[in-house]
Scaffold this motif. Structure first.
Motif, PDB file in Angstrom:
ATOM      1  N   GLY A 207       0.818  -1.210   0.000  1.00 47.43           N
ATOM      2  CA  GLY A 207       0.000   0.000   0.000  1.00 47.43           C
ATOM      3  C   GLY A 207       0.851   1.258   0.000  1.00 47.43           C
ATOM      4  O   GLY A 207       0.568   2.206  -0.739  1.00 47.43           O
ATOM      5  N   LEU A 208       1.908   1.274   0.822  1.00 46.23           N
ATOM      6  CA  LEU A 208       2.818   2.425   0.855  1.00 46.23           C
ATOM      7  C   LEU A 208       3.528   2.594  -0.486  1.00 46.23           C
ATOM      8  O   LEU A 208       3.752   3.722  -0.945  1.00 46.23           O
ATOM      9  CB  LEU A 208       3.853   2.253   1.976  1.00 46.23           C
ATOM     10  CG  LEU A 208       3.325   2.393   3.403  1.00 46.23           C
ATOM     11  CD1 LEU A 208       4.380   1.927   4.406  1.00 46.23           C
ATOM     12  CD2 LEU A 208       2.915   3.833   3.694  1.00 46.23           C
ATOM     13  N   PHE A 209       3.863   1.475  -1.110  1.00 49.63           N
ATOM     14  CA  PHE A 209       4.471   1.513  -2.446  1.00 49.63           C
ATOM     15  C   PHE A 209       3.536   2.209  -3.428  1.00 49.63           C
ATOM     16  O   PHE A 209       3.944   3.090  -4.190  1.00 49.63           O
ATOM     17  CB  PHE A 209       4.774   0.082  -2.909  1.00 49.63           C
ATOM     18  CG  PHE A 209       5.376  -0.010  -4.279  1.00 49.63           C
ATOM     19  CD1 PHE A 209       6.751   0.089  -4.454  1.00 49.63           C
ATOM     20  CD2 PHE A 209       4.583  -0.201  -5.397  1.00 49.63           C
ATOM     21  CE1 PHE A 209       7.315   0.003  -5.718  1.00 49.63           C
ATOM     22  CE2 PHE A 209       5.135  -0.295  -6.671  1.00 49.63           C
ATOM     23  CZ  PHE A 209       6.513  -0.192  -6.828  1.00 49.63           C
ATOM     24  N   ALA A 210       2.256   1.831  -3.394  1.00 49.28           N
ATOM     25  CA  ALA A 210       1.266   2.424  -4.300  1.00 49.28           C
ATOM     26  C   ALA A 210       1.092   3.919  -4.017  1.00 49.28           C
ATOM     27  O   ALA A 210       1.008   4.737  -4.942  1.00 49.28           O
ATOM     28  CB  ALA A 210      -0.068   1.694  -4.160  1.00 49.28           C
ATOM     29  N   ILE A 211       1.041   4.290  -2.719  1.00 50.48           N
ATOM     30  CA  ILE A 211       0.893   5.702  -2.345  1.00 50.48           C
ATOM     31  C   ILE A 211       2.051   6.526  -2.887  1.00 50.48           C
ATOM     32  O   ILE A 211       1.860   7.578  -3.508  1.00 50.48           O
ATOM     33  CB  ILE A 211       0.814   5.840  -0.801  1.00 50.48           C
ATOM     34  CG1 ILE A 211      -0.502   5.258  -0.285  1.00 50.48           C
ATOM     35  CG2 ILE A 211       0.963   7.301  -0.373  1.00 50.48           C
ATOM     36  CD1 ILE A 211      -0.542   5.071   1.226  1.00 50.48           C
ATOM     37  N   ASN A 212       3.266   6.038  -2.670  1.00 51.84           N
ATOM     38  CA  ASN A 212       4.431   6.794  -3.105  1.00 51.84           C
ATOM     39  C   ASN A 212       4.575   6.818  -4.618  1.00 51.84           C
ATOM     40  O   ASN A 212       5.078   7.793  -5.185  1.00 51.84           O
ATOM     41  CB  ASN A 212       5.690   6.230  -2.437  1.00 51.84           C
ATOM     42  CG  ASN A 212       5.717   6.519  -0.946  1.00 51.84           C
ATOM     43  OD1 ASN A 212       5.476   7.642  -0.530  1.00 51.84           O
ATOM     44  ND2 ASN A 212       5.971   5.513  -0.134  1.00 51.84           N
TER      45      ASN A 212
END
Length: 413
Positions: free
Chosen positions: A256-261
């Motif tokens: 999820g953090l990968f997608a956000i960034n």
């Protein structure tokens, strides 16, 4: 007065600074991915995690005022090389830490060490690039930072079983040394002749002229709450929310953090393309923030309302819609003469990162406080985010109301 670099030289200088800023963003954001491991190994509570992540920003913020003066006096190249040497020490210290206190001290060192990685290039760009090129370079530098944050999520999560988190920081120290070599090789030395030509002798020392500037004051609350809040969520609290509220596993949260960034990377890339065209059509920074920032406030309200159903997509939307306020940074720099650019940028950066520290730690304190009252994890997080939303709404209201008594002419590209 501008002293524009030739296009080829400007690209090489941008790339040299971008390598260092990529690493600084990776170092900054990696605690979100490492938080499950660090929580388990050091028995951290939410407030400890918030303080640990905020320790980076505490060190970062503590250097901003002297940094601005040094940048104006000695130039970006000399200053960033001295600071990056401290970042190398911070990474090594973090890799060998055996207690929370040692981790905290190392994070503060890291924050001090990379605190010039954005201000140094932006100070140089104020002198070396045209106004529209400055806006583009600012957005693309932030895009590089987002790339560093992307690297801090899934790639780090995949590396951890193979190398562990301690050797990861040895590698970051080595890469920082390589970035220092590139900057020393390719970035121009600050010319005292050009500083004098820009009127350095006519500018009063210190920060009084910056602090009392009406436009600077108008931008302070949204820089503290909205810009600082965006970074606080992106680099820390989006991860724990996904795990403790939305029910994600650590691996799912890292994804999820990968997608956000990745969304942030694409957004800053788009800003770099669009801002020159928008400004040509009369869309100034103030107008963009006026119309864009309420969208992020609405998204935060939606996240609080949805609770467990607000996952990575909701946080990505919040961070993306908050990027309007990132345009304030180059606008503040352009409101001042080049000889004051380092101080104006660093003073505003101090505001932003003080906001990051307060929001990161404050949300951790809020979560623990509401949890101590017997509230569920979900309700505690939602209540803490509600307090943050209220502060953000008040800061936006000040930005809108302050325009009537901030009529000082501000150059708009």
């Amino acid at each position: 007065m501008h002293h524009p670099l030739p296009r080829g030289a400007a690209i090489v200088v941008f790339f040299s600074f971008a390598c260092a800023y990529f690493l600084s963003a990776l170092i900054r954001a990696v605690t979100a991915t490492l938080s499950p491991l660090l929580t388990q190994e050091f028995a951290l509570q939410a407030r400890d995690l918030g303080l640990l992540a905020g320790g980076y920003f505490l060190g970062f913020a503590a250097t901003q005022l002297p940094l601005g003066t040094w940048l104006d006096r000695h130039g970006p190249r000399k200053v960033i090389l001295c600071f990056l040497a401290v970042a190398v020490l911070g990474c090594v210290a973090f890799s060998v830490a055996t207690s929370f206190t040692a981790l905290m001290a190392a994070r503060v060192l890291c924050g001090v060490g990379v605190s010039a990685c954005l201000m140094a290039p932006l100070t140089g760009f104020r002198r070396w690039l045209t106004p529209q090129a400055q806006l583009r370079a600012n957005s693309w530098m932030l895009m590089t930072g987002s790339l560093g944050m992307v690297a801090s999520t899934l790639p780090v999560q995949l590396l951890l079983p193979w190398v562990g988190w301690r050797p990861l920081f040895w590698g970051l120290a080595a890469l920082t040394v390589l970035a220092m070599g590139l900057i020393a090789w390719r970035v121009p030395v600050w010319s005292r002749a050009s500083v004098a030509a820009d009127g350095e002798a006519e500018v009063a020392p210190g920060y009084a002229e910056v602090w009392r500037h009406p436009y600077f004051r108008r931008m302070v609350p949204i820089g503290f709450c909205s810009y600082g809040g965006m970074v606080a969520m992106q680099t820390l609290w989006a991860g724990p929310w996904m795990v403790r509220v939305a029910g994600y596993s650590p691996a799912e949260a890292a994804t999820g953090l990968f997608a956000i960034n990745l969304c942030m990377l694409c957004t800053f890339w788009a800003w770099g393309l669009l801002t020159p065209r928008l400004f040509a059509r009369g869309w100034t920074v103030n107008r963009l923030i006026t119309h864009g920032l309420p969208v992020s406030l609405g998204v935060m309200a939606l996240i609080i309302l949805l609770g467990e159903q607000a996952g990575a997509w909701a946080w990505a939307l919040f961070c993306v819609t908050s990027t309007f306020v990132s345009l304030a940074q180059p606008a503040v720099a352009m409101a001042f003469p080049p000889a004051l650019a380092g101080r104006a940028l660093s003073a505003y950066n101090l505001v932003v990162f003080a906001g990051v520290f307060v929001v990161q730690w404050g949300i951790g304190l809020g979560v623990d406080l509401f949890g101590g009252l017997g509230w569920s994890s979900s309700a505690s997080f939602r209540a803490a985010m509600g307090v943050f939303l209220l502060c953000s709404v008040l800061s936006y209201a000040y930005f809108r109301l302050a325009k009537s008594h901030n009529a000082t002419r501000v150059p708009t590209p």
